[in-house]
Design a protein around this motif. Structure first.
Motif, PDB file in Angstrom:
ATOM      1  N   LEU A  30      11.323   6.448   0.682  1.00 57.71           N
ATOM      2  CA  LEU A  30      10.597   7.608   0.197  1.00 57.71           C
ATOM      3  C   LEU A  30      11.083   7.999  -1.186  1.00 57.71           C
ATOM      4  O   LEU A  30      12.249   7.778  -1.533  1.00 57.71           O
ATOM      5  N   ILE A  31      10.190   8.593  -1.969  1.00 56.43           N
ATOM      6  CA  ILE A  31      10.582   9.227  -3.223  1.00 56.43           C
ATOM      7  C   ILE A  31      10.083  10.665  -3.196  1.00 56.43           C
ATOM      8  O   ILE A  31       8.928  10.935  -2.851  1.00 56.43           O
ATOM      9  N   LEU A  32      10.976  11.569  -3.511  1.00 53.81           N
ATOM     10  CA  LEU A  32      10.708  13.002  -3.488  1.00 53.81           C
ATOM     11  C   LEU A  32      11.058  13.564  -4.855  1.00 53.81           C
ATOM     12  O   LEU A  32      12.092  13.223  -5.423  1.00 53.81           O
ATOM     13  N   GLU A  33      10.189  14.424  -5.376  1.00 50.85           N
ATOM     14  CA  GLU A  33      10.433  14.968  -6.716  1.00 50.85           C
ATOM     15  C   GLU A  33      10.012  16.425  -6.749  1.00 50.85           C
ATOM     16  O   GLU A  33       8.935  16.792  -6.265  1.00 50.85           O
ATOM     17  N   CYS A  34      10.882  17.279  -7.312  1.00 45.15           N
ATOM     18  CA  CYS A  34      10.540  18.697  -7.408  1.00 45.15           C
ATOM     19  C   CYS A  34      11.346  19.343  -8.523  1.00 45.15           C
ATOM     20  O   CYS A  34      12.518  18.997  -8.737  1.00 45.15           O
ATOM     21  N   ILE A  84       0.861  -1.176   0.000  1.00 42.80           N
ATOM     22  CA  ILE A  84       0.000   0.000   0.000  1.00 42.80           C
ATOM     23  C   ILE A  84       0.901   1.230   0.000  1.00 42.80           C
ATOM     24  O   ILE A  84       1.789   1.370   0.845  1.00 42.80           O
ATOM     25  N   PHE A  85       0.681   2.121  -0.953  1.00 38.88           N
ATOM     26  CA  PHE A  85       1.546   3.278  -1.168  1.00 38.88           C
ATOM     27  C   PHE A  85       0.717   4.555  -1.169  1.00 38.88           C
ATOM     28  O   PHE A  85      -0.505   4.515  -1.322  1.00 38.88           O
ATOM     29  N   ILE A  86       1.409   5.686  -1.047  1.00 39.38           N
ATOM     30  CA  ILE A  86       0.713   6.969  -1.085  1.00 39.38           C
ATOM     31  C   ILE A  86       1.642   8.041  -1.636  1.00 39.38           C
ATOM     32  O   ILE A  86       2.839   8.064  -1.333  1.00 39.38           O
ATOM     33  N   THR A  87       1.090   8.912  -2.479  1.00 39.01           N
ATOM     34  CA  THR A  87       1.833  10.060  -2.993  1.00 39.01           C
ATOM     35  C   THR A  87       0.837  11.139  -3.390  1.00 39.01           C
ATOM     36  O   THR A  87      -0.375  10.923  -3.384  1.00 39.01           O
ATOM     37  N   SER A 122       0.422  13.371   1.629  1.00 41.82           N
ATOM     38  CA  SER A 122       0.878  11.979   1.539  1.00 41.82           C
ATOM     39  C   SER A 122       1.949  11.689   2.581  1.00 41.82           C
ATOM     40  O   SER A 122       1.936  10.643   3.239  1.00 41.82           O
ATOM     41  N   MET A 123       2.879  12.623   2.757  1.00 40.56           N
ATOM     42  CA  MET A 123       3.923  12.427   3.756  1.00 40.56           C
ATOM     43  C   MET A 123       3.360  12.514   5.174  1.00 40.56           C
ATOM     44  O   MET A 123       3.786  11.779   6.076  1.00 40.56           O
ATOM     45  N   LEU A 124       2.406  13.395   5.391  1.00 43.53           N
ATOM     46  CA  LEU A 124       1.778  13.525   6.708  1.00 43.53           C
ATOM     47  C   LEU A 124       1.101  12.214   7.106  1.00 43.53           C
ATOM     48  O   LEU A 124       1.320  11.688   8.206  1.00 43.53           O
ATOM     49  N   ALA A 171       6.234   5.834   0.444  1.00 48.20           N
ATOM     50  CA  ALA A 171       5.473   7.057   0.167  1.00 48.20           C
ATOM     51  C   ALA A 171       6.274   7.994  -0.720  1.00 48.20           C
ATOM     52  O   ALA A 171       7.503   7.887  -0.828  1.00 48.20           O
ATOM     53  N   GLY A 172       5.557   8.920  -1.359  1.00 51.57           N
ATOM     54  CA  GLY A 172       6.207   9.884  -2.228  1.00 51.57           C
ATOM     55  C   GLY A 172       5.567  11.251  -2.158  1.00 51.57           C
ATOM     56  O   GLY A 172       4.523  11.443  -1.529  1.00 51.57           O
ATOM     57  N   SER A 173       6.208  12.190  -2.815  1.00 52.08           N
ATOM     58  CA  SER A 173       5.687  13.555  -2.901  1.00 52.08           C
ATOM     59  C   SER A 173       6.213  14.206  -4.164  1.00 52.08           C
ATOM     60  O   SER A 173       7.388  14.055  -4.502  1.00 52.08           O
ATOM     61  N   MET A 174       5.344  14.918  -4.862  1.00 54.90           N
ATOM     62  CA  MET A 174       5.730  15.707  -6.037  1.00 54.90           C
ATOM     63  C   MET A 174       5.468  17.178  -5.746  1.00 54.90           C
ATOM     64  O   MET A 174       4.342  17.564  -5.436  1.00 54.90           O
TER      65      MET A 174
END
Length: 261
Positions: free
Chosen positions: A203-207, A126-129, A138-140, A152-155
């Motif tokens: 974690l995956i982070l993208e910006c 189970i994943f979230i982004t 998603s990170m919260l 988890a991830g965030s864009m």
């Protein structure tokens, strides 16, 4: 409070299927419409990984479907992809100023049980982004409930609310930073990274480098590294826009697919 779920099935000319679920509760401002993308030809006796995909500020339940071909990714990776409504500006948290805007409570008390009751879920995967406000959300949700998620991830996420004390509608939800500094600190995900320190979580982070949120993403990445957290940071040309997030979804889906247990 008893919740009411209405279910409508929409089928394309092919064999794609998308479900629309509607949840009601007295701690959310209005019924939450949730778009669920399911793999074409989904088998009733097969467990599927799940991705919760959150929209940004002023967005809505169908926003991700307008940005990218979400059905394509559901089919390609055999994921159930869940796109809830974040009530435009909920920041995906329990609003201390408004008792009828309690997104975290809704997520765990209604949305997750609703998805689990309707679909066969692979609980190991189970994943979230999400994007922008949704990247924060998603990170919260992940950092406060990391046992439930694989990764988890965030864009383009707003990884530190304190960096933007007068932007958007944040202070309408948690008060002014002057009056409620601890509330701002405790709801900024950069300050929650310690919750997964020493755990086998990724974690995956993208910006985009031209994004106004780049600095807080870079700070989040550096703080994660300092705490020994396994994090992938994709820093590439781009701004805070749909074109960036469309490519971002592809990158995150590839990452989560590789993370499957």
């Amino acid at each position: 409070m008893k919740k009411v779920i209405f279910l409508f099935l929409f089928f394309t000319a092919a064999i794609y299927s998308q479900d629309t679920l509607v949840f009601k509760a007295d701690y959310i401002p209005y019924p939450d419409t949730v778009m669920v993308f399911t793999p074409s030809g989904m088998q009733v006796d097969t467990e599927y990984p799940v991705l919760y995909l959150l929209h940004g500020w002023t967005g809505y339940w169908s926003y991700w479907g307008e940005i990218a071909d979400v059905q394509y990714y559901s089919d390609k990776y055999n994921f159930i992809i869940v796109c809830p409504d974040g009530f435009s500006d909920s920041w995906y948290l329990n609003n201390p100023m408004k008792p009828n805007v309690q997104f975290e409570k809704f997520f765990w008390a209604d949305l997750v049980p609703g998805i689990e009751s309707k679909y066969k879920i692979d609980y190991k995967n189970i994943f979230i982004t999400g994007l922008s406000m949704g990247g924060h959300g998603s990170m919260l949700l992940f950092l406060r409930n990391n046992k439930y998620f694989n990764a988890a991830g965030s864009m383009s996420g707003i990884m530190d609310l304190t960096h933007f004390p007068d932007r958007w509608s944040i202070k309408e939800g948690i008060g002014s930073i002057k009056d409620y500094p601890e509330v701002w600190k405790n709801n900024s995900v950069i300050n929650l990274l310690g919750n997964i320190k020493g755990l086998d979580k990724k974690l995956i982070l993208e910006c985009g480098v031209d994004d106004f949120a780049y600095e807080v993403n870079e700070n989040f990445y550096n703080e994660a590294l300092k705490q020994g957290i396994d994090i992938k940071f994709i820093s590439r040309p781009g701004k805070h826009n749909r074109e960036f997030w469309r490519v971002g979804l592809k990158n995150h889906m590839e990452f989560f697919n590789k993370m499957k247990k």
